[in-house]
Write a protein that holds these residues in place. Structure first.
Motif, PDB file in Angstrom:
ATOM      1  N   ARG A 105       0.826  -1.213   0.000  1.00  0.00           N
ATOM      2  CA  ARG A 105       0.000   0.000   0.000  1.00  0.00           C
ATOM      3  C   ARG A 105       0.858   1.259   0.000  1.00  0.00           C
ATOM      4  O   ARG A 105       0.331   2.358  -0.011  1.00  0.00           O
ATOM      5  CB  ARG A 105      -0.894   0.008   1.244  1.00  0.00           C
ATOM      6  N   GLY A 106       2.179   1.095   0.033  1.00  0.00           N
ATOM      7  CA  GLY A 106       3.061   2.246   0.090  1.00  0.00           C
ATOM      8  C   GLY A 106       3.234   2.788   1.489  1.00  0.00           C
ATOM      9  O   GLY A 106       3.808   3.852   1.680  1.00  0.00           O
ATOM     10  N   VAL A 107       2.743   2.052   2.520  1.00  0.00           N
ATOM     11  CA  VAL A 107       2.874   2.472   3.912  1.00  0.00           C
ATOM     12  C   VAL A 107       4.212   1.990   4.444  1.00  0.00           C
ATOM     13  O   VAL A 107       4.532   0.812   4.334  1.00  0.00           O
ATOM     14  CB  VAL A 107       1.728   1.898   4.765  1.00  0.00           C
ATOM     15  N   MET A 108       4.986   2.896   5.006  1.00  0.00           N
ATOM     16  CA  MET A 108       6.299   2.538   5.502  1.00  0.00           C
ATOM     17  C   MET A 108       6.187   1.632   6.726  1.00  0.00           C
ATOM     18  O   MET A 108       5.487   1.964   7.684  1.00  0.00           O
ATOM     19  CB  MET A 108       7.092   3.787   5.858  1.00  0.00           C
ATOM     20  N   ALA A 109       6.836   0.491   6.681  1.00  0.00           N
ATOM     21  CA  ALA A 109       6.840  -0.417   7.826  1.00  0.00           C
ATOM     22  C   ALA A 109       7.592   0.231   8.979  1.00  0.00           C
ATOM     23  O   ALA A 109       8.620   0.881   8.789  1.00  0.00           O
ATOM     24  CB  ALA A 109       7.494  -1.743   7.446  1.00  0.00           C
ATOM     25  N   LYS A 110       7.084   0.056  10.177  1.00  0.00           N
ATOM     26  CA  LYS A 110       7.717   0.664  11.344  1.00  0.00           C
ATOM     27  C   LYS A 110       8.981  -0.096  11.722  1.00  0.00           C
ATOM     28  O   LYS A 110       9.003  -1.319  11.791  1.00  0.00           O
ATOM     29  CB  LYS A 110       6.741   0.691  12.518  1.00  0.00           C
ATOM     30  N   ARG A 111      10.035   0.672  11.975  1.00  0.00           N
ATOM     31  CA  ARG A 111      11.286   0.074  12.433  1.00  0.00           C
ATOM     32  C   ARG A 111      11.106  -0.396  13.872  1.00  0.00           C
ATOM     33  O   ARG A 111      10.681   0.361  14.737  1.00  0.00           O
ATOM     34  CB  ARG A 111      12.415   1.102  12.373  1.00  0.00           C
ATOM     35  N   SER A 112      11.429  -1.662  14.102  1.00  0.00           N
ATOM     36  CA  SER A 112      11.229  -2.240  15.424  1.00  0.00           C
ATOM     37  C   SER A 112      12.521  -2.844  15.954  1.00  0.00           C
ATOM     38  O   SER A 112      13.314  -3.397  15.195  1.00  0.00           O
ATOM     39  CB  SER A 112      10.151  -3.332  15.377  1.00  0.00           C
ATOM     40  N   ILE A 113      12.704  -2.729  17.263  1.00  0.00           N
ATOM     41  CA  ILE A 113      13.782  -3.414  17.957  1.00  0.00           C
ATOM     42  C   ILE A 113      13.157  -4.252  19.063  1.00  0.00           C
ATOM     43  O   ILE A 113      12.249  -3.799  19.768  1.00  0.00           O
ATOM     44  CB  ILE A 113      14.805  -2.432  18.542  1.00  0.00           C
ATOM     45  N   VAL A 114      13.655  -5.477  19.200  1.00  0.00           N
ATOM     46  CA  VAL A 114      13.133  -6.413  20.196  1.00  0.00           C
ATOM     47  C   VAL A 114      14.121  -6.508  21.354  1.00  0.00           C
ATOM     48  O   VAL A 114      15.336  -6.586  21.143  1.00  0.00           O
ATOM     49  CB  VAL A 114      12.910  -7.805  19.571  1.00  0.00           C
ATOM     50  N   TYR A 115      13.593  -6.524  22.567  1.00  0.00           N
ATOM     51  CA  TYR A 115      14.397  -6.636  23.787  1.00  0.00           C
ATOM     52  C   TYR A 115      13.876  -7.832  24.575  1.00  0.00           C
ATOM     53  O   TYR A 115      12.721  -7.830  25.015  1.00  0.00           O
ATOM     54  CB  TYR A 115      14.283  -5.366  24.635  1.00  0.00           C
ATOM     55  N   ILE A 116      14.721  -8.841  24.767  1.00  0.00           N
ATOM     56  CA  ILE A 116      14.281 -10.088  25.375  1.00  0.00           C
ATOM     57  C   ILE A 116      14.992 -10.313  26.699  1.00  0.00           C
ATOM     58  O   ILE A 116      16.227 -10.376  26.753  1.00  0.00           O
ATOM     59  CB  ILE A 116      14.560 -11.287  24.452  1.00  0.00           C
ATOM     60  N   ASP A 117      14.236 -10.455  27.766  1.00  0.00           N
ATOM     61  CA  ASP A 117      14.786 -10.914  29.031  1.00  0.00           C
ATOM     62  C   ASP A 117      14.908 -12.433  28.926  1.00  0.00           C
ATOM     63  O   ASP A 117      13.919 -13.156  28.997  1.00  0.00           O
ATOM     64  CB  ASP A 117      13.852 -10.514  30.179  1.00  0.00           C
ATOM     65  N   GLY A 118      16.138 -12.917  28.755  1.00  0.00           N
ATOM     66  CA  GLY A 118      16.347 -14.328  28.444  1.00  0.00           C
ATOM     67  C   GLY A 118      15.825 -15.277  29.496  1.00  0.00           C
ATOM     68  O   GLY A 118      15.201 -16.302  29.165  1.00  0.00           O
ATOM     69  N   PHE A 119      16.034 -14.980  30.773  1.00  0.00           N
ATOM     70  CA  PHE A 119      15.563 -15.874  31.824  1.00  0.00           C
ATOM     71  C   PHE A 119      14.048 -15.797  31.972  1.00  0.00           C
ATOM     72  O   PHE A 119      13.393 -16.795  32.280  1.00  0.00           O
ATOM     73  CB  PHE A 119      16.265 -15.580  33.148  1.00  0.00           C
ATOM     74  N   ASN A 120      13.459 -14.622  31.775  1.00  0.00           N
ATOM     75  CA  ASN A 120      12.007 -14.495  31.741  1.00  0.00           C
ATOM     76  C   ASN A 120      11.428 -15.384  30.648  1.00  0.00           C
ATOM     77  O   ASN A 120      10.443 -16.095  30.858  1.00  0.00           O
ATOM     78  CB  ASN A 120      11.618 -13.045  31.481  1.00  0.00           C
ATOM     79  N   LEU A 121      12.041 -15.323  29.473  1.00  0.00           N
ATOM     80  CA  LEU A 121      11.573 -16.130  28.349  1.00  0.00           C
ATOM     81  C   LEU A 121      11.703 -17.618  28.658  1.00  0.00           C
ATOM     82  O   LEU A 121      10.779 -18.401  28.433  1.00  0.00           O
ATOM     83  CB  LEU A 121      12.367 -15.785  27.090  1.00  0.00           C
ATOM     84  N   TYR A 122      12.866 -18.008  29.195  1.00  0.00           N
ATOM     85  CA  TYR A 122      13.106 -19.429  29.436  1.00  0.00           C
ATOM     86  C   TYR A 122      12.144 -19.986  30.498  1.00  0.00           C
ATOM     87  O   TYR A 122      11.439 -20.974  30.259  1.00  0.00           O
ATOM     88  CB  TYR A 122      14.553 -19.652  29.884  1.00  0.00           C
ATOM     89  N   TYR A 123      12.113 -19.361  31.656  1.00  0.00           N
ATOM     90  CA  TYR A 123      11.298 -19.898  32.741  1.00  0.00           C
ATOM     91  C   TYR A 123       9.807 -19.674  32.518  1.00  0.00           C
ATOM     92  O   TYR A 123       8.983 -20.436  33.035  1.00  0.00           O
ATOM     93  CB  TYR A 123      11.735 -19.291  34.076  1.00  0.00           C
ATOM     94  N   GLY A 124       9.454 -18.644  31.752  1.00  0.00           N
ATOM     95  CA  GLY A 124       8.044 -18.375  31.519  1.00  0.00           C
ATOM     96  C   GLY A 124       7.424 -19.182  30.400  1.00  0.00           C
ATOM     97  O   GLY A 124       6.257 -19.575  30.472  1.00  0.00           O
ATOM     98  N   SER A 125       8.211 -19.460  29.332  1.00  0.00           N
ATOM     99  CA  SER A 125       7.605 -20.063  28.140  1.00  0.00           C
ATOM    100  C   SER A 125       8.330 -21.284  27.594  1.00  0.00           C
ATOM    101  O   SER A 125       7.712 -22.124  26.953  1.00  0.00           O
ATOM    102  CB  SER A 125       7.520 -19.018  27.021  1.00  0.00           C
ATOM    103  N   VAL A 126       9.635 -21.390  27.796  1.00  0.00           N
ATOM    104  CA  VAL A 126      10.422 -22.411  27.091  1.00  0.00           C
ATOM    105  C   VAL A 126      10.726 -23.624  27.964  1.00  0.00           C
ATOM    106  O   VAL A 126      10.704 -24.765  27.480  1.00  0.00           O
ATOM    107  CB  VAL A 126      11.741 -21.796  26.566  1.00  0.00           C
ATOM    108  N   ARG A 127      10.993 -23.410  29.220  1.00  0.00           N
ATOM    109  CA  ARG A 127      11.365 -24.517  30.112  1.00  0.00           C
ATOM    110  C   ARG A 127      10.302 -25.615  30.091  1.00  0.00           C
ATOM    111  O   ARG A 127       9.105 -25.350  30.141  1.00  0.00           O
ATOM    112  CB  ARG A 127      11.531 -23.999  31.538  1.00  0.00           C
ATOM    113  N   GLY A 128      10.769 -26.853  29.999  1.00  0.00           N
ATOM    114  CA  GLY A 128       9.851 -27.982  30.007  1.00  0.00           C
ATOM    115  C   GLY A 128       9.213 -28.295  28.672  1.00  0.00           C
ATOM    116  O   GLY A 128       8.389 -29.203  28.569  1.00  0.00           O
ATOM    117  N   THR A 129       9.585 -27.551  27.625  1.00  0.00           N
ATOM    118  CA  THR A 129       9.061 -27.807  26.287  1.00  0.00           C
ATOM    119  C   THR A 129      10.181 -28.400  25.422  1.00  0.00           C
ATOM    120  O   THR A 129      11.356 -28.324  25.789  1.00  0.00           O
ATOM    121  CB  THR A 129       8.561 -26.519  25.614  1.00  0.00           C
TER     122      THR A 129
END
Length: 230
Positions: free
Chosen positions: A20-44
């Motif tokens: 559509r000619g709309v400029m995509a927004k520039r994004s940066i991701v910030y990940i708390d690694g232990f939050n991610l692991y213990y909250g979503s990844v551990r045990g999977t």
């Protein structure tokens, strides 16, 4: 996406506009690694997670500039697995690993019958600097105008002041929070969710589609292999 592009001074990448000619927004991701692991990844079975692939799937309309992964090296028998994973992340062009550290402290046992080592105190490790590192990177990226949208993966209320400061000083920038948790109580994260412009729990359905291959080049003429019990 089309090939309609404009130059981006910070990374040398090209900012992309959609059909559509709309400029995509520039994004940066910030990940708390232990939050991610213990909250979503551990045990999977999805610990071998390609985070660049994951966030490309999760944010298909964003112009991803960089993905910061904040963690600290653990001290124990699983450290080799963690190091292998960090090396795998290091093969991805958008990934940036930021290491904090663990500090040993003396903790008083709350169990009345505790006699650990003849005392009521025992050594424990505490992760340090992660929250500060995340906050500093967010504020620096805001001041340097490196992105239009911040994608924060955490449920930690200690990050609320940094979120509030960015929203106050840069009201046109957008703050999005993904809380990594399969536990509704742990995943409530009311303060951080309330501070963000948008929030949701981190989707788990994309994990199977965002795994590294079992073996991949390490960039130094060697190979990285997925840990056997992962």
């Amino acid at each position: 996406m089309t090939d309609d592009v404009t130059g981006n001074a910070w990374t040398g990448k090209l900012s992309i506009s959609d059909a559509r000619g709309v400029m995509a927004k520039r994004s940066i991701v910030y990940i708390d690694g232990f939050n991610l692991y213990y909250g979503s990844v551990r045990g999977t079975p999805y610990k071998w997670l390609n985070l660049q692939r994951y966030f490309t799937l999760l944010r298909p309309d964003d112009d991803l500039q960089q993905i910061h992964y904040f963690t600290a090296l653990i001290d124990g028998p699983t450290q080799p697995n963690q190091v292998t994973y960090l090396k795998a992340l290091g093969t991805l062009p958008l990934m940036h690993v930021v290491l904090g550290k663990f500090k040993t402290k003396r903790v008083r046992c709350g169990v009345s019958q505790c006699t650990f080592g003849g005392t009521r105190f025992f050594p424990a490790s505490e992760e340090k600097r992660t929250d500060v590192n995340i906050a500093v990177h967010i504020l620096d990226d805001a001041y340097q105008n490196r992105c239009d949208r911040f994608v924060l993966v955490s449920g930690d209320s200690d990050l609320v002041p940094a979120v509030d400061k960015v929203k106050a000083l840069f009201p046109t920038k957008e703050m999005i929070v993904y809380v990594p948790s399969r536990d509704p109580i742990r995943g409530a994260a009311v303060e951080l969710r309330s501070a963000a412009d948008k929030h949701r729990s981190l989707p788990l359905n994309l994990f199977p589609r965002a795994q590294f291959p079992l073996t991949l080049p390490d960039g130094f003429n060697g190979l990285l292999k997925k840990p056997s019990h992962w």
